[in-house]
Scaffold this active site. Sequence first.
Site, PDB file in Angstrom:
ATOM      1  N   TYR A 344      -0.283  -4.430  -5.215  1.00 21.15           N
ATOM      2  CA  TYR A 344      -1.133  -3.239  -5.120  1.00 21.15           C
ATOM      3  C   TYR A 344      -2.417  -3.491  -5.908  1.00 21.15           C
ATOM      4  O   TYR A 344      -2.375  -3.843  -7.085  1.00 21.15           O
ATOM      5  CB  TYR A 344      -0.364  -2.046  -5.675  1.00 21.15           C
ATOM      6  CG  TYR A 344      -0.962  -0.662  -5.437  1.00 21.15           C
ATOM      7  CD1 TYR A 344      -2.212  -0.478  -4.872  1.00 21.15           C
ATOM      8  CD2 TYR A 344      -0.242   0.475  -5.790  1.00 21.15           C
ATOM      9  CE1 TYR A 344      -2.728   0.790  -4.655  1.00 21.15           C
ATOM     10  CE2 TYR A 344      -0.741   1.754  -5.581  1.00 21.15           C
ATOM     11  CZ  TYR A 344      -1.991   1.904  -5.009  1.00 21.15           C
ATOM     12  OH  TYR A 344      -2.509   3.164  -4.809  1.00 21.15           O
ATOM     13  N   CYS A 345      -3.561  -3.315  -5.257  1.00 23.87           N
ATOM     14  CA  CYS A 345      -4.877  -3.428  -5.900  1.00 23.87           C
ATOM     15  C   CYS A 345      -5.014  -4.805  -6.558  1.00 23.87           C
ATOM     16  O   CYS A 345      -4.780  -5.823  -5.908  1.00 23.87           O
ATOM     17  CB  CYS A 345      -5.060  -2.278  -6.884  1.00 23.87           C
ATOM     18  SG  CYS A 345      -6.729  -2.144  -7.574  1.00 23.87           S
ATOM     19  N   VAL A 346      -5.354  -4.866  -7.848  1.00 25.84           N
ATOM     20  CA  VAL A 346      -5.515  -6.172  -8.491  1.00 25.84           C
ATOM     21  C   VAL A 346      -4.175  -6.905  -8.574  1.00 25.84           C
ATOM     22  O   VAL A 346      -4.135  -8.145  -8.634  1.00 25.84           O
ATOM     23  CB  VAL A 346      -6.157  -6.020  -9.883  1.00 25.84           C
ATOM     24  CG1 VAL A 346      -5.248  -5.285 -10.848  1.00 25.84           C
ATOM     25  CG2 VAL A 346      -6.541  -7.369 -10.475  1.00 25.84           C
ATOM     26  N   GLY A 348      -2.259  -7.093  -6.096  1.00 26.20           N
ATOM     27  CA  GLY A 348      -2.280  -7.814  -4.834  1.00 26.20           C
ATOM     28  C   GLY A 348      -3.180  -9.029  -4.890  1.00 26.20           C
ATOM     29  O   GLY A 348      -2.868 -10.079  -4.308  1.00 26.20           O
ATOM     30  N   PHE A 372      -1.422  -3.702  -0.713  1.00 23.82           N
ATOM     31  CA  PHE A 372      -1.921  -2.322  -0.707  1.00 23.82           C
ATOM     32  C   PHE A 372      -3.334  -2.331  -1.292  1.00 23.82           C
ATOM     33  O   PHE A 372      -3.522  -2.696  -2.456  1.00 23.82           O
ATOM     34  CB  PHE A 372      -1.040  -1.417  -1.575  1.00 23.82           C
ATOM     35  CG  PHE A 372       0.366  -1.205  -1.092  1.00 23.82           C
ATOM     36  CD1 PHE A 372       0.772  -1.594   0.171  1.00 23.82           C
ATOM     37  CD2 PHE A 372       1.303  -0.590  -1.926  1.00 23.82           C
ATOM     38  CE1 PHE A 372       2.080  -1.395   0.596  1.00 23.82           C
ATOM     39  CE2 PHE A 372       2.605  -0.385  -1.506  1.00 23.82           C
ATOM     40  CZ  PHE A 372       2.998  -0.790  -0.243  1.00 23.82           C
TER      41      PHE A 372
END
Length: 608
Positions: A344-346, A348, A372
């Site tokens: 998710y975000c960083v 990811g 994500f």
Amino acid sequence: MTIREDRGAHPLPPNVEQYLVKDPERFALNIARAIEQAGKAAAAWAAARETGEIRDAAAEPVTDMVKTFSRLTEYWLKDPSRALEAQTRLFASYLDVWSNSVQRMSHPELHAIAEPEKGDKRFQDPEWAENAFFDFLKQVYLVTTRWATELVEHAEDLDERTRHKAQFYVNQISHAISPSNFLLTNPELFRETMATNGENLARGMEMLAQDINAGHGELKLRQAEPDHFQIGKHLALTPGKVVARSELAEIIQYEPTTDTVLKRPLLICPPWINKFYILDLNPQKSFIRWAVGQGHSVFVISWVNPDERHGNKDWEAYIREGLQFALDTIEQETGEREVNAIGYCVGGTLLAAALALFAQEGEDRIKSATFFTTQVDFTHAGDLKVFVDEDQVAALERAMSGKGYLEGTRMAMAFNMLRAGDLIWPYVVNNYMRGKAPVPFDLLYWNSDSTRMSAANHSYYLRNCYLDNNLSQGRMVLANRTISLKDVTVPVYNLATREDHIAPARSVFLGCSFFGSDVTYVLAGSGHIAGVVNPPSSGKYQYWTDGGALDDFDTWVAKAKETPGSWWPHWHTWIEQQDSERVPARAPLASGRPSFGDAPGEYVRVRV
């Protein structure tokens, strides 16, 4: 002003009386209290700087803003006729507003020259339209800020980076100078101050002093009361166990709720910039609980809230002591080598970089990757790029060098600035001018539950991603290896959200082309948080799929199929298409290893 007791036959109209002091003695006392509390706030701010606890780095972004506006000003002033035309347009707008305001005093049915945008909550009080003084202020503000925005849009010689910065800074200033933010120019604030004889200001300044103390010299903007929610009691309630712990991460395994589970466990790598329980906010909104209910054996990385001990922990450390440590734990607890992973975000971005590194090292346990709102290319990285250039990154590194980490309040404020009209100024007005506590809201409690960033990790991220875009360009170096996303050959599910200001949908889309595998791109409605945390039961939003080739974003969007509701079931179907084999459910700690405690663990409870 005070209400005269002898006004007799000449009572003041109600619309005037509401703006007059009711009890001069009590008003004076409350103003004195407000001044005293404001002094305490100033003392808390100054003390942290005098002791060296805070190195004030405010000069760097201000310097950058001045440089940006200097380039904008240069364009307009180098042609006198162009500058004159712009000034004439502004003054003509002022004259139109003045003339219109005078006419509307006798002809109230006339429309205003400038009206707020639909959905603008700042000017909802009836006095903004019915009171000539406040209506005039509102219109002058609107025409001025729109004129400033047009100056940026019509400056033809600006490069795109400078234009982006100028738009961002104009937007920040526009929000800051709104008449709704000041006592004497906001009718609702003015009335409330008179009605309470200034008690709201005394309460507000007391809250301001408390929030600067809580931020250790920085303003820790109160979006939720710190005692409204407790992690493990009101938030992050999905049952599970902490099955492993490293210096950087706790690994949580959640209790199954189905008789059988997918053979491949699911590993979630959340961002360390926020806390993982955004995916387990409450039972109704919990992606983790929902995934468990679909038959996933869910493991989550809960990152440490770093302090001085973690200053040298860089990206490789987060991969080894976070992702790879989690893979080892999953294999020990379940006996499974094949894993589905979510970033998710960083988190990811870290997962993508790790997959590229793992491909060179022969680490092949992750068999599918879901991202994500994750960027792997930072060409179109949105408003956060405003804060990233060589001078600002170097200044940030100097600020982090003493303690070994970046204070959580700094990063939290940067994110809040992306939506200052929603996440900063309404709380400034409500908390420090109205003197009211924020309404309890679990999402905003999570948003204000900030985390620190270790110096080595944060510096590496800013330089390799935002500043130099090394990951997508095949220049990122990890573990003395130059990695390439083309080496990532596992199937990828790449989720973007339509209104994302942090990982814009166009940026996420562009990232698809750098992987060496099949990528399923999905666009969800709403933004970075609400678009992801959108359970099927809510019936909200929509998502788009099957837009064709991942060559052009606008073409893909035009061709994509819209489906109402949550994208979660679509993702689960995709996961089962990779491998749908099921096995008997696995309980945490079936390996017999000792527990490190119940979910959500200890690391997530550390506040800054």
